[in-house]
Design a protein around this motif. Structure first.
Motif, PDB file in Angstrom:
ATOM      1  N   ILE A   1     -42.758   1.687  16.543  1.00  0.00           N
ATOM      2  CA  ILE A   1     -41.356   1.287  16.533  1.00  0.00           C
ATOM      3  C   ILE A   1     -40.507   2.413  15.959  1.00  0.00           C
ATOM      4  CG2 ILE A   1     -41.935  -1.156  16.273  1.00  0.00           C
ATOM      5  CD1 ILE A   1     -41.133  -0.937  13.320  1.00  0.00           C
ATOM      6  N   ASP A   2     -39.192   2.245  16.025  1.00  0.00           N
ATOM      7  CA  ASP A   2     -38.264   3.211  15.451  1.00  0.00           C
ATOM      8  C   ASP A   2     -37.702   2.643  14.154  1.00  0.00           C
ATOM      9  OD1 ASP A   2     -36.781   5.492  15.187  1.00  0.00           O
ATOM     10  OD2 ASP A   2     -35.534   5.159  16.957  1.00  0.00           O
ATOM     11  N   PHE A   3     -37.067   3.493  13.360  1.00  0.00           N
ATOM     12  CA  PHE A   3     -36.481   3.063  12.097  1.00  0.00           C
ATOM     13  C   PHE A   3     -35.071   3.618  11.940  1.00  0.00           C
ATOM     14  CE2 PHE A   3     -40.960   2.459  11.084  1.00  0.00           C
ATOM     15  CZ  PHE A   3     -40.945   1.303  10.328  1.00  0.00           C
ATOM     16  N   THR A   4     -34.281   2.900  11.163  1.00  0.00           N
ATOM     17  CA  THR A   4     -32.963   3.390  10.773  1.00  0.00           C
ATOM     18  C   THR A   4     -33.109   4.420   9.666  1.00  0.00           C
ATOM     19  OG1 THR A   4     -32.696   1.732   9.026  1.00  0.00           O
ATOM     20  CG2 THR A   4     -31.952   1.128  11.247  1.00  0.00           C
ATOM     21  N   ASP A   5     -31.980   4.903   9.181  1.00  0.00           N
ATOM     22  CA  ASP A   5     -31.976   5.723   7.978  1.00  0.00           C
ATOM     23  C   ASP A   5     -32.479   4.890   6.803  1.00  0.00           C
ATOM     24  OD1 ASP A   5     -30.864   7.778   9.460  1.00  0.00           O
ATOM     25  OD2 ASP A   5     -28.801   7.286   8.889  1.00  0.00           O
ATOM     26  N   ARG A   6     -32.865   5.556   5.749  1.00  0.00           N
ATOM     27  CA  ARG A   6     -33.433   4.880   4.583  1.00  0.00           C
ATOM     28  C   ARG A   6     -32.451   3.891   3.954  1.00  0.00           C
ATOM     29  NH1 ARG A   6     -33.854   8.928   1.312  1.00  0.00           N
ATOM     30  NH2 ARG A   6     -32.588   8.326  -0.461  1.00  0.00           N
ATOM     31  N   LEU A   7     -32.983   2.743   3.533  1.00  0.00           N
ATOM     32  CA  LEU A   7     -32.207   1.759   2.789  1.00  0.00           C
ATOM     33  C   LEU A   7     -32.474   1.850   1.291  1.00  0.00           C
ATOM     34  CD1 LEU A   7     -32.545  -1.306   5.173  1.00  0.00           C
ATOM     35  CD2 LEU A   7     -30.398  -0.223   4.466  1.00  0.00           C
ATOM     36  N   TYR A   8     -33.716   2.129   0.931  1.00  0.00           N
ATOM     37  CA  TYR A   8     -34.061   2.298  -0.483  1.00  0.00           C
ATOM     38  C   TYR A   8     -35.476   2.835  -0.586  1.00  0.00           C
ATOM     39  CZ  TYR A   8     -35.886  -2.417   0.438  1.00  0.00           C
ATOM     40  OH  TYR A   8     -36.512  -3.503   0.982  1.00  0.00           O
ATOM     41  N   ARG A   9     -35.869   3.177  -1.803  1.00  0.00           N
ATOM     42  CA  ARG A   9     -37.241   3.620  -2.066  1.00  0.00           C
ATOM     43  C   ARG A   9     -37.906   2.634  -3.012  1.00  0.00           C
ATOM     44  NH1 ARG A   9     -35.405   9.348  -2.292  1.00  0.00           N
ATOM     45  NH2 ARG A   9     -36.364  10.418  -0.518  1.00  0.00           N
ATOM     46  N   ASN A  10     -39.198   2.484  -2.863  1.00  0.00           N
ATOM     47  CA  ASN A  10     -39.985   1.665  -3.767  1.00  0.00           C
ATOM     48  C   ASN A  10     -41.237   2.443  -4.144  1.00  0.00           C
ATOM     49  OD1 ASN A  10     -40.692  -0.615  -5.255  1.00  0.00           O
ATOM     50  ND2 ASN A  10     -40.178  -2.020  -3.591  1.00  0.00           N
ATOM     51  N   GLN A  11     -41.828   2.104  -5.245  1.00  0.00           N
ATOM     52  CA  GLN A  11     -43.048   2.770  -5.697  1.00  0.00           C
ATOM     53  C   GLN A  11     -44.214   1.800  -5.632  1.00  0.00           C
ATOM     54  OE1 GLN A  11     -41.975   4.080  -9.667  1.00  0.00           O
ATOM     55  NE2 GLN A  11     -41.278   6.060  -8.914  1.00  0.00           N
ATOM     56  N   THR A  12     -45.406   2.340  -5.471  1.00  0.00           N
ATOM     57  CA  THR A  12     -46.619   1.532  -5.440  1.00  0.00           C
ATOM     58  C   THR A  12     -47.383   1.709  -6.750  1.00  0.00           C
ATOM     59  OG1 THR A  12     -46.879   1.578  -3.034  1.00  0.00           O
ATOM     60  CG2 THR A  12     -48.878   1.271  -4.333  1.00  0.00           C
ATOM     61  N   ARG A  13     -47.778   0.571  -7.315  1.00  0.00           N
ATOM     62  CA  ARG A  13     -48.561   0.625  -8.562  1.00  0.00           C
ATOM     63  C   ARG A  13     -49.627  -0.466  -8.553  1.00  0.00           C
ATOM     64  NH1 ARG A  13     -45.130   1.857 -13.908  1.00  0.00           N
ATOM     65  NH2 ARG A  13     -47.247   2.427 -14.549  1.00  0.00           N
ATOM     66  N   LEU A  14     -50.603  -0.288  -9.416  1.00  0.00           N
ATOM     67  CA  LEU A  14     -51.690  -1.249  -9.566  1.00  0.00           C
ATOM     68  C   LEU A  14     -51.411  -2.146 -10.764  1.00  0.00           C
ATOM     69  CD1 LEU A  14     -54.635  -2.116  -8.709  1.00  0.00           C
ATOM     70  CD2 LEU A  14     -55.438  -0.502 -10.461  1.00  0.00           C
ATOM     71  N   ILE A  15     -51.565  -3.453 -10.586  1.00  0.00           N
ATOM     72  CA  ILE A  15     -51.441  -4.414 -11.680  1.00  0.00           C
ATOM     73  C   ILE A  15     -52.843  -4.915 -12.028  1.00  0.00           C
ATOM     74  CG2 ILE A  15     -50.608  -6.707 -12.340  1.00  0.00           C
ATOM     75  CD1 ILE A  15     -48.154  -6.215 -10.640  1.00  0.00           C
ATOM     76  N   ALA A  16     -53.150  -4.952 -13.322  1.00  0.00           N
ATOM     77  CA  ALA A  16     -54.454  -5.446 -13.775  1.00  0.00           C
ATOM     78  C   ALA A  16     -54.282  -6.100 -15.142  1.00  0.00           C
ATOM     79  CB  ALA A  16     -55.460  -4.302 -13.856  1.00  0.00           C
ATOM     80  N   ARG A  17     -55.316  -6.755 -15.579  1.00  0.00           N
ATOM     81  CA  ARG A  17     -55.246  -7.372 -16.901  1.00  0.00           C
ATOM     82  C   ARG A  17     -55.111  -6.283 -17.962  1.00  0.00           C
ATOM     83  NH1 ARG A  17     -55.939 -12.395 -18.576  1.00  0.00           N
ATOM     84  NH2 ARG A  17     -56.774 -13.066 -16.548  1.00  0.00           N
ATOM     85  N   THR A  18     -54.220  -6.495 -18.919  1.00  0.00           N
ATOM     86  CA  THR A  18     -54.000  -5.518 -19.992  1.00  0.00           C
ATOM     87  C   THR A  18     -55.292  -5.287 -20.770  1.00  0.00           C
ATOM     88  OG1 THR A  18     -51.711  -6.264 -20.184  1.00  0.00           O
ATOM     89  CG2 THR A  18     -52.613  -4.999 -22.028  1.00  0.00           C
TER      90      THR A  18
END
Length: 260
Positions: free
Chosen positions: A103-120
């Protein structure tokens, strides 16, 4: 040799065909996975709400079009767009190289980051060696699933796909999975900052691979709908310049989602 009349008639026919083929986007159907607060979720009255929803409604307003929201699972969004169940995807979707093949995309709307969640205190880190033998949850069809399968699965990390992160959170709390790999903002606001997120935290730093994750989230459109893509890009520029974007953003976040 063509006569002048023949040339004029031919030009008129081409112009008419062009106008006839141009679609009037008075109604824009937008596909969304409403299981991802604060970006998109279902309100008590059954309507959809969230950051993406407000952005989409603002874009439709700039285009003098009516937004019609169509709910879908995340992994059904691209097939649904291609099957013409809706015209646009606006659901926290990263504009990756792999997706651009479909598919095609528009210009960027926002950025997000990827992180891992685990028990402290678990000692887990977003590294294949540290996760060997562990079960890591992801949402089906996301860049996080692609990343985990490409980078971690060979090291005997079991990647567990879920239809939504709500189900992944439930299994994280009960110990059925050891971690959840996801967008950091949604992880913070949708889980860690809620009562059920007590005892859990981000494990290690940001997870990133430019090829897999792209350079930001955008609205997806069919490759043939270049007129819609271009119209949306103009609308994105407008809401960025007239303060509409910042007004919407401030309802959900105390930081800049757009990025540099």
């Amino acid at each position: 040799m063509k006569t002048r009349l023949t040339i004029l008639l031919s030009a008129a026919a081409m112009a008419f065909a062009s106008l006839a083929s141009a679609k009037e986007w008075t109604t824009i159907r937008i596909g969304v996975d409403p299981t991802y607060p604060p970006f998109e979720s279902t309100a008590t009255d059954g309507s959809v709400k969230g950051f993406d929803i407000d952005l989409g409604n603002a874009l439709c307003a700039k285009l003098n079009a009516k937004c019609v929201w169509v709910s879908s699972s995340f992994d059904g969004l691209i097939p649904g767009l291609q099957a013409r169940k809706f015209d646009v995807i606006l659901s926290s979707m990263a504009a990756t190289e792999q997706r651009r093949q479909q598919i095609d995309f528009t210009d960027r709307l926002y950025r997000n980051q990827t992180r891992l969640i685990a028990r402290t205190g678990s000692g887990l880190l977003p590294d294949a060696a540290k996760l060997a033998g562990k079960r890591v949850a992801v949402e089906q069809g996301t860049i996080q699933e692609t990343y985990a399968r490409e980078k971690w699965a060979a090291a005997k990390v079991e990647v567990v796909p879920y239809p939504s992160y709500d189900q992944a959170y439930a299994d994280l709390v009960t110990g059925r999975v050891d971690g959840v790999l996801m967008d950091a903002v949604q992880g913070q606001l949708g889980f860690l900052s809620t009562p059920r997120g007590k005892g859990f935290s981000f494990a290690g730093g940001v997870v990133y691979d430019a090829k897999i994750m792209g350079n930001g989230d955008a609205a997806g459109v069919r490759k043939a709908d270049t007129d819609l893509r271009d119209a949306l890009n103009r609308a994105i520029a407008q809401i960025r310049s007239d303060g509409t974007y910042n007004k919407i953003q401030s309802k959900y976040f105390d930081f800049d989602m757009y990025g540099n």
